[in-house]
Design an enzyme around this catalytic site. Structure first.
Site, short mmCIF file in Angstrom:
data_model
loop_
_atom_site.label_atom_id
_atom_site.label_comp_id
_atom_site.label_asym_id
_atom_site.label_seq_id
_atom_site.Cartn_x
_atom_site.Cartn_y
_atom_site.Cartn_z
N ASP A 121 12.32 -11.85 -19.12
CA ASP A 121 11.54 -11.14 -18.11
C ASP A 121 12.47 -10.20 -17.36
O ASP A 121 13.54 -10.61 -16.90
CB ASP A 121 10.91 -12.12 -17.12
CG ASP A 121 9.85 -13.00 -17.76
OD1 ASP A 121 9.58 -12.84 -18.96
OD2 ASP A 121 9.30 -13.86 -17.05
N ASP A 181 -3.97 -15.31 -18.05
CA ASP A 181 -3.17 -15.97 -17.02
C ASP A 181 -4.13 -16.70 -16.08
O ASP A 181 -4.97 -16.06 -15.43
CB ASP A 181 -2.34 -14.95 -16.25
CG ASP A 181 -1.39 -14.19 -17.16
OD1 ASP A 181 -1.03 -14.74 -18.22
OD2 ASP A 181 -1.02 -13.05 -16.82
#
Length: 252
Positions: A10, A129
């Site tokens: 990330d 998500d």
């Protein structure tokens, strides 16, 4: 059969970071994203899950650096973060990423996502998500609808694959939400990549024996040293020997 493992890289403000529960400001820095990706490649990864967090949060992008990371490795890359229109989709694909994840746009612009799926096919996965059964959008900062309603729509639109993240467990090392995975795989015939909460090698086994799960994204556990990627790959490669064929759908 094996469970495909995708170590995560990330990227925020040019650094490899990990968040806790997707909260901006909770970053822990782990240095150069290129070196992180190359480390996972050296350790045996066949896929890397690469995320531009700044693009996901709508606070800029790391586009050039992301492209450098993709070029630096010889393994497949799944790219995510801020892919919301033709320009950002084309730019993501132009990096050479094998697959891109669309998140917010799948909730806010379903017509565009339908066209994108028609155009690009299985190079698109949709990231779901989730908090409870409510989807999160805009870098997990806004509610985005009910999980199973959106899943049914995306199935009808021809989505090839889903990346399912329990936001409350992401970056927490508290274990995966196996019940969430079971509920999603029961509602779709499309393969699912699990994300969020993996803390132990046993967690990988628990994920792998859910029919319909083909892969797992691992982040914090690797960076924190809970186990190594070679150890995880050894477990994933042995999944077919677990139980009485209960992992038969894994990796389809």
């Amino acid at each position: 059969m094996t469970l495909t493992l995708l170590p995560a890289v990330d990227v925020a403000d040019g650094r490899a970071v990990r968040l806790v529960q997707g909260e901006a400001g909770s970053e822990t820095s782990y240095g150069d994203p290129r070196e992180a990706a190359l480390t996972w490649q050296r350790d045996g990864a066949e896929w890397i899950h690469l995320v531009d967090l700044d693009a996901a949060f709508g606070r800029g992008s790391n586009r050039e650096l992301i492209a450098e990371v993709v070029r630096a490795v010889d393994v497949a890359v799944e790219l995510s973060g801020g892919i919301r229109d033709d320009a950002s989709l084309d730019a993501a694909l132009a990096t050479g990423a094998a697959r891109v994840n669309i998140g917010t746009a799948a909730l806010e612009d379903p017509d565009w996502v339908r066209r994108a799926i028609d155009r690009v096919g299985d190079r698109i996965a949709v990231g779901l998500d989730v908090r409870g059964t409510t989807l999160s959008a805009r870098g997990w900062t806004r509610d985005g609808g009910e999980l199973f309603d959106v899943l049914a729509r995306l199935d009808a639109d021809g989505c090839a694959r889903y990346v399912v993240t329990d936001v409350r467990r992401d970056g927490t090392l508290t274990g995966p939400n196996v019940e969430l995975l079971r509920s999603v795989t029961a509602a779709t015939s499309r393969p699912v990549v699990a994300s969020g909460g993996v803390a132990t090698l046993d967690d990988l086994t628990a994920i792998a024996v859910v029919p319909g799960v083909e892969g797992a994204i691992i982040g914090k556990a690797l960076y924190a040293g809970a186990f190594t990627l070679p150890e995880a790959l050894a477990v994933a490669g042995n999944i077919g020997n677990i139980g009485n064929g209960c992992a038969g759908a894994v990796g389809r």
